[in-house]
Design a protein around this motif. Structure first.
Motif, PDB file in Angstrom:
ATOM      1  N   ILE A 186       0.847  -1.122   0.081  1.00 42.97           N
ATOM      2  CA  ILE A 186      -0.134   0.013   0.040  1.00 42.97           C
ATOM      3  C   ILE A 186       0.934   1.198  -0.118  1.00 42.97           C
ATOM      4  O   ILE A 186       0.652   2.061  -0.846  1.00 42.97           O
ATOM      5  CB  ILE A 186      -1.062   0.336   1.200  1.00 42.97           C
ATOM      6  CG1 ILE A 186      -1.726  -1.255   1.082  1.00 42.97           C
ATOM      7  CG2 ILE A 186      -1.834   1.230   1.389  1.00 42.97           C
ATOM      8  CD1 ILE A 186      -2.720  -1.261   2.417  1.00 42.97           C
ATOM      9  N   SER A 199      -4.247   1.381  -6.550  1.00 37.69           N
ATOM     10  CA  SER A 199      -4.931   0.695  -5.580  1.00 37.69           C
ATOM     11  C   SER A 199      -5.008  -0.675  -5.326  1.00 37.69           C
ATOM     12  O   SER A 199      -4.637  -1.253  -6.486  1.00 37.69           O
ATOM     13  CB  SER A 199      -6.415   1.236  -5.319  1.00 37.69           C
ATOM     14  OG  SER A 199      -6.927   1.042  -6.578  1.00 37.69           O
ATOM     15  N   VAL A 241      -8.498  -6.371  -1.502  1.00 33.66           N
ATOM     16  CA  VAL A 241      -8.062  -7.141  -0.356  1.00 33.66           C
ATOM     17  C   VAL A 241      -7.593  -8.458  -0.610  1.00 33.66           C
ATOM     18  O   VAL A 241      -6.510  -9.114  -0.283  1.00 33.66           O
ATOM     19  CB  VAL A 241      -9.271  -7.147   0.725  1.00 33.66           C
ATOM     20  CG1 VAL A 241      -8.776  -8.124   1.868  1.00 33.66           C
ATOM     21  CG2 VAL A 241      -9.568  -5.904   1.254  1.00 33.66           C
ATOM     22  N   VAL A 296      -6.552  -4.764   6.931  1.00 37.82           N
ATOM     23  CA  VAL A 296      -6.554  -3.565   6.162  1.00 37.82           C
ATOM     24  C   VAL A 296      -7.784  -2.694   6.898  1.00 37.82           C
ATOM     25  O   VAL A 296      -7.371  -1.445   7.086  1.00 37.82           O
ATOM     26  CB  VAL A 296      -7.180  -3.826   4.851  1.00 37.82           C
ATOM     27  CG1 VAL A 296      -7.955  -2.774   3.937  1.00 37.82           C
ATOM     28  CG2 VAL A 296      -6.140  -4.727   3.753  1.00 37.82           C
ATOM     29  N   VAL A 326      -7.082   1.217   7.716  1.00 33.13           N
ATOM     30  CA  VAL A 326      -8.023   2.103   7.302  1.00 33.13           C
ATOM     31  C   VAL A 326      -8.542   2.966   8.476  1.00 33.13           C
ATOM     32  O   VAL A 326      -8.554   4.325   8.423  1.00 33.13           O
ATOM     33  CB  VAL A 326      -9.185   1.637   6.726  1.00 33.13           C
ATOM     34  CG1 VAL A 326     -10.296   2.635   6.338  1.00 33.13           C
ATOM     35  CG2 VAL A 326      -8.768   1.055   5.178  1.00 33.13           C
ATOM     36  N   ALA A 385      -4.761   4.706   5.308  1.00 34.78           N
ATOM     37  CA  ALA A 385      -5.265   4.349   3.864  1.00 34.78           C
ATOM     38  C   ALA A 385      -6.800   4.830   3.706  1.00 34.78           C
ATOM     39  O   ALA A 385      -7.516   4.957   4.735  1.00 34.78           O
ATOM     40  CB  ALA A 385      -4.857   2.866   3.834  1.00 34.78           C
ATOM     41  N   LYS A 386      -7.054   4.838   2.455  1.00 35.94           N
ATOM     42  CA  LYS A 386      -8.472   4.849   2.210  1.00 35.94           C
ATOM     43  C   LYS A 386      -9.099   3.707   1.678  1.00 35.94           C
ATOM     44  O   LYS A 386      -8.382   3.087   0.688  1.00 35.94           O
ATOM     45  CB  LYS A 386      -8.727   6.376   1.353  1.00 35.94           C
ATOM     46  CG  LYS A 386      -8.107   7.456   2.127  1.00 35.94           C
ATOM     47  CD  LYS A 386      -8.176   8.559   1.051  1.00 35.94           C
ATOM     48  CE  LYS A 386      -7.312   9.937   1.801  1.00 35.94           C
ATOM     49  NZ  LYS A 386      -7.151  10.974   0.725  1.00 35.94           N
ATOM     50  N   SER A 387     -10.295   3.531   1.669  1.00 33.23           N
ATOM     51  CA  SER A 387     -10.983   2.563   1.148  1.00 33.23           C
ATOM     52  C   SER A 387     -12.202   3.015   0.346  1.00 33.23           C
ATOM     53  O   SER A 387     -13.090   4.065   0.686  1.00 33.23           O
ATOM     54  CB  SER A 387     -11.580   1.398   1.789  1.00 33.23           C
ATOM     55  OG  SER A 387     -12.512   2.022   3.109  1.00 33.23           O
ATOM     56  N   ILE A 423      -8.137  -0.384  -2.036  1.00 34.60           N
ATOM     57  CA  ILE A 423      -7.291   0.374  -0.799  1.00 34.60           C
ATOM     58  C   ILE A 423      -6.413   1.202  -1.549  1.00 34.60           C
ATOM     59  O   ILE A 423      -5.507   0.674  -2.320  1.00 34.60           O
ATOM     60  CB  ILE A 423      -6.879  -0.831   0.154  1.00 34.60           C
ATOM     61  CG1 ILE A 423      -7.911  -1.800   0.462  1.00 34.60           C
ATOM     62  CG2 ILE A 423      -6.419  -0.150   1.513  1.00 34.60           C
ATOM     63  CD1 ILE A 423      -9.174  -1.129   1.289  1.00 34.60           C
TER      64      ILE A 423
END
Length: 273
Positions: A101, A108, A111, A129, A133, A138-140, A149
């Motif tokens: 990541i 991106s 998972v 994950v 987040v 991190a952003k999902s 992700i």
């Protein structure tokens, strides 16, 4: 190595299955807690997994150990011994996921991709994950049935964590990006001290990287890609090229020894996914 066994050896018990993926033996399965009364180790022993006596189930060096607590027939937690690459990370799987990541900020990952890269079950990767987040690292984003992700580059922890990951779990995340540009590489592996640490052997931190290329790539291009990868990783990358026939035959002392020692395969397709 992947194995599966069933807990609960009487018909009245609801069977619980556990599948654990790891790259290579040796591997020890260590039952603890209430599981000691219920554990039937025979299925594991049949598959070459050493199951020591409970008194000997203690963390140590040189052997992978898996510790599991079971309440009734429910797996309460799964934990492996600390990473030999860096004590800052709880496990190799955590380090591998973070490296993918953080060291690829322009893309991106799903998972499933992160689980495959880390060699860990999907459920474990999903929990890891979720923690990342939740911490804002991190952003999902939901896309169809999967989550994308991506690292949060605006996090104050982004740069310092990326630097740590670059020197620890960075090689499998960064090397494929450069080597995939070279035609004629059939397989690529990291060997030597970094691979040994990744496989759990204790020792000092690796200063350089040894990379084996199997195939018939243009040597100048291969060495140039290795040099550029070394600049990105902040360490020297030493390349050894073997033909597919030499690698398969393993008649010379170097190749024989190499095949007996830890090898970490590089997934070159990662760079184009």
């Amino acid at each position: 190595m992947t194995f599966e066994t069933v807990f609960g050896d009487t018909p009245a018990r609801r069977a619980t299955s556990l599948t654990v993926a790891r790259n290579s033996p040796p591997f020890e399965f260590c039952p603890v807690g209430s599981m000691l009364r219920e554990f039937a180790p025979t299925p594991l022993r049949r598959q070459g997994v050493r199951v020591p006596q409970a008194a000997h189930c203690r963390p140590g060096s040189g052997t992978r150990r898996l510790f599991i607590q079971i309440t009734g027939n429910i797996i309460a937690y799964v934990n492996t011994q600390a990473s030999a690459l860096s004590p800052l990370f709880r496990s190799d799987a955590q380090g591998e996921i973070l490296a993918r990541i953080f060291l690829n900020p322009d893309r991106s990952f799903t998972v499933a991709e992160l689980a495959r890269a880390a060699g860990t079950p999907y459920a474990s990767a999903h929990r890891e994950v979720a923690r990342i987040v939740k911490m804002g690292l991190a952003k999902s984003e939901k896309r169809g049935q999967s989550l994308d992700i991506r690292v949060s580059t605006d996090s104050p922890l982004y740069r310092p964590l990326a630097e740590i990951l670059r020197f620890t779990y960075g090689p499998p995340a960064i090397l494929p990006r450069f080597l995939a540009q070279v035609q004629g590489i059939d397989e690529a592996y990291i060997y030597g001290s970094w691979a040994a640490r990744r496989e759990g052997e204790q020792g000092s931190a690796p200063n350089d990287l040894d990379v084996l290329l199997v195939g018939n790539p243009p040597r100048a291009e291969a060495y140039d890609s290795a040099q550029r990868a070394g600049s990105a990783l902040g360490r020297e990358v030493n390349v050894r090229i073997l033909s597919p026939a030499t690698w398969a035959a393993a008649n010379d002392p170097f190749t024989k020894t190499l095949k007996k020692r830890p090898l970490v395969k590089l997934e070159l397709k990662e760079s184009v996914e």
